[in-house]
Motif scaffolding. Structure first.
Motif, mmCIF file in Angstrom:
data_model
loop_
_atom_site.group_PDB
_atom_site.id
_atom_site.type_symbol
_atom_site.label_atom_id
_atom_site.label_comp_id
_atom_site.label_asym_id
_atom_site.label_seq_id
_atom_site.Cartn_x
_atom_site.Cartn_y
_atom_site.Cartn_z
ATOM 1 N N VAL A 1 0.662 -1.360 0.003
ATOM 2 C CA VAL A 1 0.271 -0.035 -0.003
ATOM 3 C C VAL A 1 0.879 1.135 -0.226
ATOM 4 C CG1 VAL A 1 -1.851 1.554 1.441
ATOM 5 C CG2 VAL A 1 -1.955 -1.110 1.139
ATOM 6 N N PHE A 2 2.043 1.200 0.857
ATOM 7 C CA PHE A 2 2.649 2.359 0.842
ATOM 8 C C PHE A 2 3.592 2.517 -0.229
ATOM 9 C CE2 PHE A 2 1.636 2.192 5.516
ATOM 10 C CZ PHE A 2 1.112 3.560 5.526
ATOM 11 N N ALA A 3 3.988 1.255 -1.029
ATOM 12 C CA ALA A 3 4.803 1.432 -2.159
ATOM 13 C C ALA A 3 4.043 2.220 -3.289
ATOM 14 C CB ALA A 3 5.074 0.094 -2.540
ATOM 15 N N GLU A 4 2.703 2.141 -3.372
ATOM 16 C CA GLU A 4 1.949 3.028 -4.264
ATOM 17 C C GLU A 4 2.032 4.385 -4.075
ATOM 18 O OE1 GLU A 4 -2.123 1.261 -3.651
ATOM 19 O OE2 GLU A 4 -1.401 -0.754 -4.364
ATOM 20 N N GLY A 5 2.206 4.868 -3.092
ATOM 21 C CA GLY A 5 2.346 6.487 -2.940
ATOM 22 C C GLY A 5 2.617 6.542 -1.625
ATOM 23 N N PRO A 6 2.742 8.246 -1.325
ATOM 24 C CA PRO A 6 3.237 8.732 -0.017
ATOM 25 C C PRO A 6 1.880 8.365 0.859
ATOM 26 C CG PRO A 6 2.712 10.535 -1.412
ATOM 27 C CD PRO A 6 2.804 9.165 -2.210
ATOM 28 N N PRO A 7 2.116 8.307 2.257
ATOM 29 C CA PRO A 7 1.243 8.189 3.328
ATOM 30 C C PRO A 7 0.377 9.550 3.340
ATOM 31 C CG PRO A 7 3.295 8.824 4.404
ATOM 32 C CD PRO A 7 3.403 8.358 2.827
ATOM 33 N N ASP A 8 -0.973 9.375 3.647
ATOM 34 C CA ASP A 8 -1.962 10.601 3.900
ATOM 35 C C ASP A 8 -1.578 11.269 5.254
ATOM 36 O OD1 ASP A 8 -3.240 10.571 1.426
ATOM 37 O OD2 ASP A 8 -4.372 8.729 2.275
ATOM 38 N N PHE A 9 -0.981 10.676 6.063
ATOM 39 C CA PHE A 9 -0.735 11.098 7.560
ATOM 40 C C PHE A 9 0.548 10.333 7.911
ATOM 41 C CE2 PHE A 9 -0.919 8.928 11.595
ATOM 42 C CZ PHE A 9 -0.515 10.133 12.237
ATOM 43 N N GLU A 10 1.635 11.320 8.459
ATOM 44 C CA GLU A 10 2.763 10.609 9.120
ATOM 45 C C GLU A 10 2.915 11.652 10.409
ATOM 46 O OE1 GLU A 10 6.869 8.683 7.545
ATOM 47 O OE2 GLU A 10 5.680 10.139 6.326
ATOM 48 N N ALA A 11 3.656 11.105 11.396
ATOM 49 C CA ALA A 11 3.951 11.855 12.517
ATOM 50 C C ALA A 11 4.655 11.177 13.583
ATOM 51 C CB ALA A 11 2.628 12.442 13.179
ATOM 52 N N GLY B 1 -12.967 7.947 2.312
ATOM 53 C CA GLY B 1 -13.170 8.574 3.358
ATOM 54 C C GLY B 1 -13.152 7.769 4.572
ATOM 55 N N LYS B 2 -12.483 6.781 4.261
ATOM 56 C CA LYS B 2 -12.486 5.789 5.595
ATOM 57 C C LYS B 2 -10.904 5.384 6.020
ATOM 58 C CE LYS B 2 -16.768 3.193 4.237
ATOM 59 N NZ LYS B 2 -17.377 2.180 3.861
ATOM 60 N N VAL B 3 -10.436 5.044 7.035
ATOM 61 C CA VAL B 3 -9.114 4.423 7.221
ATOM 62 C C VAL B 3 -8.997 3.474 6.436
ATOM 63 C CG1 VAL B 3 -7.610 3.592 9.238
ATOM 64 C CG2 VAL B 3 -9.259 5.711 9.606
ATOM 65 N N ASP B 4 -7.820 3.273 5.768
ATOM 66 C CA ASP B 4 -7.452 1.876 5.196
ATOM 67 C C ASP B 4 -6.323 1.308 5.577
ATOM 68 O OD1 ASP B 4 -7.935 0.102 2.634
ATOM 69 O OD2 ASP B 4 -5.701 0.979 2.483
ATOM 70 N N SER B 5 -5.352 2.093 6.022
ATOM 71 C CA SER B 5 -3.887 1.553 6.420
ATOM 72 C C SER B 5 -3.136 2.114 7.511
ATOM 73 C CB SER B 5 -2.882 1.728 5.080
ATOM 74 O OG SER B 5 -3.582 1.092 3.994
ATOM 75 N N PHE B 6 -2.616 1.693 8.417
ATOM 76 C CA PHE B 6 -2.273 2.299 9.713
ATOM 77 C C PHE B 6 -0.996 1.311 10.126
ATOM 78 C CE2 PHE B 6 -3.351 3.050 14.228
ATOM 79 C CZ PHE B 6 -2.273 4.086 14.603
ATOM 80 N N HIS C 1 -9.245 11.826 11.009
ATOM 81 C CA HIS C 1 -9.243 13.438 10.398
ATOM 82 C C HIS C 1 -8.933 13.661 9.067
ATOM 83 C CE1 HIS C 1 -9.672 17.441 10.929
ATOM 84 N NE2 HIS C 1 -8.286 17.865 10.448
ATOM 85 N N ALA C 2 -7.761 12.764 8.785
ATOM 86 C CA ALA C 2 -7.613 12.985 7.230
ATOM 87 C C ALA C 2 -8.201 12.218 6.501
ATOM 88 C CB ALA C 2 -6.014 12.198 7.132
ATOM 89 N N ALA C 3 -9.240 11.277 6.829
ATOM 90 C CA ALA C 3 -10.000 10.770 5.983
ATOM 91 C C ALA C 3 -11.299 11.427 5.910
ATOM 92 C CB ALA C 3 -10.567 9.404 6.477
ATOM 93 N N GLY C 4 -11.472 12.415 6.717
ATOM 94 C CA GLY C 4 -12.528 13.403 6.614
ATOM 95 C C GLY C 4 -13.979 12.559 7.570
ATOM 96 N N ALA C 5 -13.586 11.574 8.323
ATOM 97 C CA ALA C 5 -14.674 10.963 8.988
ATOM 98 C C ALA C 5 -15.041 11.678 10.483
ATOM 99 C CB ALA C 5 -14.069 9.438 9.056
ATOM 100 N N ASP C 6 -16.056 11.217 11.159
ATOM 101 C CA ASP C 6 -16.252 11.670 12.416
ATOM 102 C C ASP C 6 -15.418 10.541 13.271
ATOM 103 O OD1 ASP C 6 -18.270 12.757 14.325
ATOM 104 O OD2 ASP C 6 -18.326 10.762 14.759
#
Length: 747
Positions: free
Chosen positions: A352-362, A480-485, A564-569
């Motif tokens: 999954v991460f090989a496909e592109g940069p993460p949407d969140f990193e900290a 709009g959902k969490v997919d990878s963590f 929050h990055a997914a825009g979900a509650d």
């Protein structure tokens, strides 16, 4: 094959070999009841029907071997025995008893097995049985890990029931009435004609009868005490200031001692000059100790003053002298060579991460923090050629007995450990340095009891604090959902440090490094947790909720950022991801309790957090207001799933106390090192939550789980992330490092 599967398979094979041993002897030894330690010194007319019930002419004594640290453990244990024994709490005395293998902790196996607490498969339950057998063989009598209730729940009810039925057998033998026609109530056996025979008068006969073990425990609808609102056994004494704690105990003819040891823990004492101290009033003797000295005086205050008058040439610390090097060590530990465990690796996260940069990193940080119990550490030791007596508050009486025997050359049978009430611990009393030093001092004046008390400054300087830790997280969202963590955590090994001081090797990965992170029951498609064992830094120990105290913050804050990055509650997405029904219910409960989704108004925010630790699912919602002077914490809502609540009042208090403890330390507390020494010396610079800052806290208990769980530690891990997430909701500012007051003010 994943590492977890590898560990599980090895544990199964090694465990089955160790327990069965290829012969029947192993299984026999495991199933055999431990020898009853109370029968050794019984006098005529006394009965010790089980290791937990002793009856003599003075009345009924219930043995409560899990130490009371202020959490109500003695009262809880007494309730469980009394429920089946048919006595009232005001009819009995409680006594922690002498340390003995019979009192081994059966619930430690849940934390020792490499399975998620939500896993009840055959392999998981079998491995837990093997670990439990090892605990029994080792006779580990430990109070900790939120295990007191799980350990006691069935064991102590069975002890009470065995005693009850044996006393009925004694009454049958005396009266000639068959057992099935007898009843029990309030410490009496009732005969059909209305005659009552007290347990005390039946004790001599009961002592001659083989305990009746063919019993059936009562169903919950018959309970008088369990689950009811009752007064704790110690509540009157505590409320009137008459309960004697360890610090209050006095032995006839005792002297008083204070110590001064190298504040660079583990560093040597090159030399010292006690010339001025020896002249001071009340000073009787000054003796060298390992890495320091002890002053013996005619009272504690004079011993403190004299110890401070001694000058020293201290050696260097065996760990980095400055904090920057501690953090750098953690940062450098995220390498394959230092990988301790990868206990979760779901999906195809690398792809999954090989496909592109993460949407969140900290990156997140949690500092060292002190235990700081209100009652100072103390111990009384009296050593003779024939015996050693120790009076102290401890969570590890078996280790204390063993260590005293080694230090004195006595046998363990000659060492008597008198466990006293404790005014707070938070893991501190899992260490026994104060006892070891008291024994070393007492050996120099054999026959005289020595009371060693740590000054607050000595305690802070030599506390083994909570582990320092760092986490790195990244994730991706989809539709709009969490997919990878992906969560990586680095910290030194708590278990290696703590158990190393007991010369007790613990092989394999340290479960504390990922505790409170890897076992979270979220169904994230691509989900990985990796633990890295950093090299040893400052010595550390178990602190209330251990690894989960920092990992709960890391995991839940990172998940909140990903949501929050997914825009979900934040609450709805956690509920959607949660596959474990009891955990989902506590999330739904705090949503209902807090009226989640309603408008709080301007400058206000609401944050949610969840953490499953020690098998207990806890969700918390915190509401804050962003004032001109800083953050004000308004309300906290907590829901917890524990399977069964023993004492509702105490449960409520433990949860609230855990929340306050977790919040106060997240807000304000840290231990930092400069020149190898802890810079914080007392409560004024390691400040918990103030009374005026304490929010309203609402608690709800759930009892749907298949197993009974503890509640002493699990409210702590969600407190920090719920507060951080609430601060973000109110201010838009993410706080990724504790203590939070480095980044924001509180009012």
């Amino acid at each position: 094959m994943s590492k977890l599967k590898t560990i599980t398979r090895r544990t199964f094979l090694i465990g089955s070999t160790a327990i069965a041993g290829g012969v029947a002897f192993g299984a026999y030894m495991y199933k055999r009841d431990p020898q009853n330690p109370l029968t050794a010194n019984l006098k005529e007319g006394e009965a010790a029907i089980t290791p937990y019930v002793k009856i003599d002419t003075s009345g009924i004594t219930l043995i409560t071997p899990r130490t009371d640290l202020g959490q109500g453990t003695y009262s809880m244990q007494a309730m469980l025995i009394a429920e089946e024994l048919d006595v009232e709490l005001d009819q009995i005395k409680v006594d922690p008893g002498m340390p003995d293998p019979a009192y081994y902790n059966t619930a430690l196996s849940d934390e020792g097995a490499p399975f998620r607490p939500t896993d009840d498969s055959f392999a998981a339950e079998s491995t837990r049985s093997f670990v439990d057998a090892a605990m029994k063989f080792l006779g580990l009598q430990i109070t900790g890990g939120s295990t007191s209730v799980p350990d006691s729940y069935e064991k102590l009810r069975q002890a009470g029931a065995v005693a009850r039925e044996t006393l009925k057998a004694a009454a049958s033998q005396q009266s000639g009435v068959s057992i099935d026609r007898l009843k029990t109530e309030k410490g009496m056996v009732q005969l059909p004609d209305g005659t009552s025979l007290s347990y005390v008068e039946l004790a001599p006969i009961a002592a001659t009868i083989e305990p009746i073990k063919d019993i059936e425990l009562r169903s919950p609808n018959q309970w008088r005490l369990i689950g009811k609102k009752v007064l704790r056994h110690d509540i009157v004494a505590k409320s009137t200031g008459t309960l004697p704690y360890g610090i209050d105990f006095e032995a006839e003819g005792m002297v008083y001692a204070a110590v001064k040891t190298n504040p660079r823990q583990g560093g040597a004492m090159n030399s010292y000059d006690a010339t001025e101290a020896e002249k001071m009033r009340g000073v009787q003797k000054i003796i060298p100790l390992k890495n320091g000295i002890a002053v013996i005086a005619d009272n504690t205050w004079r011993a403190f003053k004299a110890a401070n008058a001694v000058t020293f040439d201290w050696g260097q610390a065996p760990y980095p002298a400055e904090m920057d090097a501690h953090w750098q060590t953690l940062s450098d530990s995220f390498t394959p060579d230092l990988q301790d465990s990868r206990t979760r690796d779901d999906g195809e996260i690398d792809n999954v991460f090989a496909e592109g940069p993460p949407d969140f990193e900290a990156e997140y940080r949690a500092p060292y923090v002190a235990h700081q119990p209100l009652e100072p550490l103390s111990a009384i030791a009296q050593i003779t050629d024939e015996r050693a007596d120790i009076w102290t508050g401890t969570q590890i009486p078996g280790f204390v007995r063993s260590n005293v025997a080694k230090a004195t050359g006595l046998t363990e049978a000659q060492v008597f450990v008198h466990v006293l009430y404790v005014g707070g611990s938070f893991g501190h009393r899992l260490e026994d340095d104060v006892v070891k030093q008291a024994v070393e001092i007492a050996k120099s004046i054999k026959g005289t009891p020595v009371k060693l008390t740590y000054s607050r400054e000595e305690d802070f300087a030599h506390d083994y604090p909570r582990q320092i830790a760092m986490a790195r997280a990244k994730g991706k969202v989809k539709n709009g959902k969490v997919d990878s963590f992906d969560l990586s955590i680095a910290m030194p090994s708590v278990i290696a440090s703590q158990m190393g001081r007991q010369n007790f090797p613990v092989p394999g990965p340290d479960p504390a490094i990922l505790a409170g992170a890897w076992e979270q029951p979220y169904a994230i498609p691509n989900y990985r947790t990796t633990g890295y064992r950093a090299p040893e830094l400052a010595p550390i120990s178990s602190w209330r909720s251990v690894g989960a105290s920092s990992n709960g913050f890391f995991h839940d804050c990172a998940l909140d950022e990903l949501i929050h990055a997914a825009g979900a509650d934040p609450l709805e997405e956690r509920i959607r991801l949660m596959w474990h029904e009891p955990s989902r219910k506590v999330l739904e409960a705090v949503g209902e309790m807090s009226n989640w989704g309603s408008d709080l108004g301007e400058n206000r925010g609401r944050g949610v957090a969840f953490c499953l630790s020690f098998g207990t699912a806890v969700a918390e919602v915190i509401e804050v207001t962003n004032t001109e002077n800083g953050i004000k914490i308004d309300n906290v809502y907590v829901a917890a799933e524990v399977g069964k609540v023993i004492d509702p009042i105490n449960f409520d208090n433990l949860v609230k106390g855990g929340v306050i403890w977790g919040l106060g330390h997240a807000m304000n507390c840290q231990i930092t090192y400069a020149d190898g020494m802890a810079q914080q010396s007392n409560f004024h610079d390691h400040e918990g939550m103030r009374l005026y800052q304490c929010p309203n806290i609402e608690v709800r208990a759930w009892e749907n789980g298949a197993k009974v769980r503890g509640i002493g530690e699990p409210p702590v891990p969600p407190a920090a992330p719920a507060l951080a997430n609430a601060i973000f909701a109110a201010t838009g500012k993410r706080i990724r490092e504790m203590p939070f007051n480095k980044h924001i003010d509180f009012v």
